[in-house]
Write a protein that holds these residues in place. Structure first.
Motif, PDB file in Angstrom:
ATOM      1  N   LEU A  22       4.406  -0.747 -15.169  1.00 47.43           N
ATOM      2  CA  LEU A  22       5.238  -0.286 -14.055  1.00 47.43           C
ATOM      3  C   LEU A  22       6.722  -0.422 -14.388  1.00 47.43           C
ATOM      4  N   LEU A  23       7.082  -1.490 -15.083  1.00 44.11           N
ATOM      5  CA  LEU A  23       8.472  -1.626 -15.526  1.00 44.11           C
ATOM      6  C   LEU A  23       8.860  -0.487 -16.469  1.00 44.11           C
ATOM      7  N   THR A  24       7.916  -0.093 -17.320  1.00 44.98           N
ATOM      8  CA  THR A  24       8.175   1.021 -18.242  1.00 44.98           C
ATOM      9  C   THR A  24       8.381   2.318 -17.475  1.00 44.98           C
ATOM     10  N   VAL A  25       7.523   2.575 -16.471  1.00 42.11           N
ATOM     11  CA  VAL A  25       7.691   3.775 -15.642  1.00 42.11           C
ATOM     12  C   VAL A  25       9.047   3.749 -14.943  1.00 42.11           C
ATOM     13  N   LYS A  26       9.430   2.584 -14.434  1.00 38.37           N
ATOM     14  CA  LYS A  26      10.723   2.449 -13.765  1.00 38.37           C
ATOM     15  C   LYS A  26      11.865   2.755 -14.724  1.00 38.37           C
ATOM     16  N   GLN A  27      11.735   2.328 -15.975  1.00 39.92           N
ATOM     17  CA  GLN A  27      12.763   2.596 -16.979  1.00 39.92           C
ATOM     18  C   GLN A  27      12.937   4.095 -17.200  1.00 39.92           C
ATOM     19  N   PHE A  28      11.844   4.832 -17.193  1.00 38.68           N
ATOM     20  CA  PHE A  28      11.905   6.257 -17.503  1.00 38.68           C
ATOM     21  C   PHE A  28      12.255   7.121 -16.295  1.00 38.68           C
ATOM     22  N   THR A  29      11.992   6.650 -15.103  1.00 36.56           N
ATOM     23  CA  THR A  29      12.250   7.469 -13.912  1.00 36.56           C
ATOM     24  C   THR A  29      13.482   7.031 -13.137  1.00 36.56           C
ATOM     25  N   PRO A 155      19.699  12.708 -13.985  1.00 38.18           N
ATOM     26  CA  PRO A 155      20.650  11.973 -13.160  1.00 38.18           C
ATOM     27  C   PRO A 155      20.225  11.881 -11.703  1.00 38.18           C
ATOM     28  N   GLU A 156      19.602  12.953 -11.158  1.00 34.19           N
ATOM     29  CA  GLU A 156      19.287  12.944  -9.741  1.00 34.19           C
ATOM     30  C   GLU A 156      18.225  11.914  -9.380  1.00 34.19           C
ATOM     31  N   ASP A 157      17.535  11.364 -10.367  1.00 35.59           N
ATOM     32  CA  ASP A 157      16.516  10.361 -10.095  1.00 35.59           C
ATOM     33  C   ASP A 157      17.046   8.940 -10.227  1.00 35.59           C
ATOM     34  N   MET A 158      18.296   8.772 -10.638  1.00 39.38           N
ATOM     35  CA  MET A 158      18.804   7.458 -10.953  1.00 39.38           C
ATOM     36  C   MET A 158      19.392   6.780  -9.722  1.00 39.38           C
ATOM     37  N   ILE A 159      18.937   5.560  -9.456  1.00 39.66           N
ATOM     38  CA  ILE A 159      19.493   4.739  -8.387  1.00 39.66           C
ATOM     39  C   ILE A 159      20.037   3.461  -9.019  1.00 39.66           C
ATOM     40  N   TYR A 160      21.309   3.178  -8.746  1.00 39.93           N
ATOM     41  CA  TYR A 160      21.985   2.039  -9.335  1.00 39.93           C
ATOM     42  C   TYR A 160      22.253   0.991  -8.261  1.00 39.93           C
ATOM     43  N   SER A 161      22.464  -0.226  -8.701  1.00 45.67           N
ATOM     44  CA  SER A 161      22.943  -1.284  -7.810  1.00 45.67           C
ATOM     45  C   SER A 161      24.461  -1.321  -7.917  1.00 45.67           C
ATOM     46  N   ALA A 162      25.134  -1.492  -6.780  1.00 46.19           N
ATOM     47  CA  ALA A 162      26.599  -1.470  -6.788  1.00 46.19           C
ATOM     48  C   ALA A 162      27.153  -2.520  -5.835  1.00 46.19           C
ATOM     49  N   VAL A 171      30.206  -5.859  -0.297  1.00 39.75           N
ATOM     50  CA  VAL A 171      28.909  -5.407   0.180  1.00 39.75           C
ATOM     51  C   VAL A 171      28.113  -4.899  -1.012  1.00 39.75           C
ATOM     52  N   LYS A 172      26.811  -5.198  -1.012  1.00 43.15           N
ATOM     53  CA  LYS A 172      25.933  -4.762  -2.099  1.00 43.15           C
ATOM     54  C   LYS A 172      25.088  -3.598  -1.592  1.00 43.15           C
ATOM     55  N   VAL A 173      25.011  -2.524  -2.375  1.00 43.15           N
ATOM     56  CA  VAL A 173      24.256  -1.346  -1.967  1.00 43.15           C
ATOM     57  C   VAL A 173      23.450  -0.803  -3.144  1.00 43.15           C
ATOM     58  N   ASN A 174      22.460   0.006  -2.828  1.00 44.47           N
ATOM     59  CA  ASN A 174      21.808   0.858  -3.819  1.00 44.47           C
ATOM     60  C   ASN A 174      22.487   2.215  -3.743  1.00 44.47           C
ATOM     61  N   ALA A 175      22.891   2.749  -4.880  1.00 48.51           N
ATOM     62  CA  ALA A 175      23.650   3.991  -4.912  1.00 48.51           C
ATOM     63  C   ALA A 175      22.913   5.054  -5.716  1.00 48.51           C
ATOM     64  N   LEU A 176      22.677   6.187  -5.089  1.00 49.99           N
ATOM     65  CA  LEU A 176      22.029   7.318  -5.765  1.00 49.99           C
ATOM     66  C   LEU A 176      23.070   8.117  -6.527  1.00 49.99           C
ATOM     67  N   LEU A 177      22.780   8.385  -7.802  1.00 50.05           N
ATOM     68  CA  LEU A 177      23.651   9.249  -8.570  1.00 50.05           C
ATOM     69  C   LEU A 177      23.331  10.690  -8.177  1.00 50.05           C
ATOM     70  N   ASP A 178      24.205  11.286  -7.382  1.00 47.11           N
ATOM     71  CA  ASP A 178      23.996  12.620  -6.824  1.00 47.11           C
ATOM     72  C   ASP A 178      24.683  13.647  -7.713  1.00 47.11           C
ATOM     73  N   SER A 179      23.867  14.461  -8.412  1.00 45.39           N
ATOM     74  CA  SER A 179      24.433  15.450  -9.336  1.00 45.39           C
ATOM     75  C   SER A 179      25.217  16.527  -8.597  1.00 45.39           C
ATOM     76  N   ILE A 243      29.268  -1.094 -10.746  1.00 47.52           N
ATOM     77  CA  ILE A 243      27.983  -0.402 -10.726  1.00 47.52           C
ATOM     78  C   ILE A 243      27.143  -0.921 -11.881  1.00 47.52           C
ATOM     79  N   PHE A 244      25.896  -1.263 -11.580  1.00 49.44           N
ATOM     80  CA  PHE A 244      25.015  -1.879 -12.566  1.00 49.44           C
ATOM     81  C   PHE A 244      23.869  -0.939 -12.929  1.00 49.44           C
ATOM     82  N   CYS A 245      23.568  -0.866 -14.225  1.00 48.53           N
ATOM     83  CA  CYS A 245      22.404  -0.134 -14.714  1.00 48.53           C
ATOM     84  C   CYS A 245      21.784  -0.956 -15.829  1.00 48.53           C
TER      85      CYS A 245
END
Length: 278
Positions: A22-29, A155-162, A171-179, A243-245
């Motif tokens: 599951l960690l591997t799937v998370k890495q790729f998606t 890029p449209e699938d990537m969600i980062y911590s910020a 404030v801590k948020v999850n941020a979607l990279l919106d193409s 922003i963290f990835c």
């Protein structure tokens, strides 16, 4: 000689293996998944491995059970918001499962051992707990290195911590990279973070979308072409954002923060960022 399989060891080892898959799937998606959901999904995979102890099933029943297990585990782990993302994650999970089993089978043949056995689509490895965990961790590490070297998620699938900082608050948020979000601050030329009203209030202490300019916060109206529409959103300049990835972080000084009363992604993400941050 008949092989002895201990149910507790079988569940534990398959929980560990499912977690790494599951960690591997998370890495790729780039899917968003908390540790709690990943652990629950992994344990479900470990419990499912008990099917190896059941009488041998016909091929169609076995495939149906395998497909149901795969979809269930992926849904628990990632709670995919669309059929397309669910299918992508499920297919990747199956692909990495077969790849992992193939590697372990190859090792069994290479060293002329019989630690590999399969029944009802479930695989059992007659190895010590430590050996199996170490081998699994090494396989995961190699796949992760290969992903970073040769594969770039869409890029449209990537969600980062910020983390966003303003006047001593953060404030801590999850941020979607919106193409589709290419808006920049018309005054500074810096990229813009589109932040939900709830998180903006946590950061500033005021309801910005309702009362622009409330308090002593310097507010301006910023034209934004995102969220599938064009709007004028109240905006202010934050002190910084980080922003963290994975293990990489990117700090932006003085980013523009535009506040929207749209719900955005709920628990999944509370902010939108653009590729200009990278």
């Amino acid at each position: 000689m008949q092989q002895v399989i201990y149910a507790d060891v079988l569940i534990f080892l398959n929980t560990v293996i499912t977690f790494l898959l599951l960690l591997t799937v998370k890495q790729f998606t780039g899917a968003s998944a908390g540790a709690g959901r990943l652990l629950i999904a992994s344990f479900a995979g470990g419990v499912y491995s008990l099917i190896i102890l059941a009488p041998k099933m016909n091929i169609f029943l076995m495939l149906a059970a395998k497909a149901a297990m795969c979809v269930s585990i992926v849904f628990i782990a990632f709670k995919a918001g669309s059929i397309r993302k669910m299918a992508k994650s499920a297919l990747l999970f199956l692909a990495f499962s077969f790849l992992y089993a193939g590697i372990m089978y190859s090792l069994s043949c290479l060293f002329d051992t019989s630690f590999f056995s399969v029944n009802n689509g479930s695989v059992y490895f007659d190895l010590s707990v430590y050996s199996l965990i170490i081998i699994s961790a090494v396989i995961y590490a190699v796949i992760r290195v290969l992903r970073k070297r040769f594969f770039t998620p869409s890029p449209e699938d990537m969600i980062y911590s910020a983390d966003i900082f303003y006047r001593g608050s953060s404030v801590k948020v999850n941020a979607l990279l919106d193409s589709g979000n290419s808006v920049k601050d018309i005054y500074t030329g810096k990229p813009v973070i589109i932040l939900s009203a709830e998180r903006a209030k946590c950061l500033t202490g005021v309801n910005l979308p309702d009362v622009p300019g409330e308090g002593d916060i310097p507010i301006r109206l910023l034209p934004v072409n995102a969220l599938s529409s064009k709007k004028l959103l109240p905006a202010f300049t934050a002190d910084s954002a980080v922003i963290f990835c994975d293990s990489i972080s990117r700090e932006v000084k003085g980013p523009c923060v535009a506040v929207t009363d749209n719900e955005l992604g709920g628990e999944k993400y509370q902010a939108l960022i653009s590729g200009d941050f990278f």
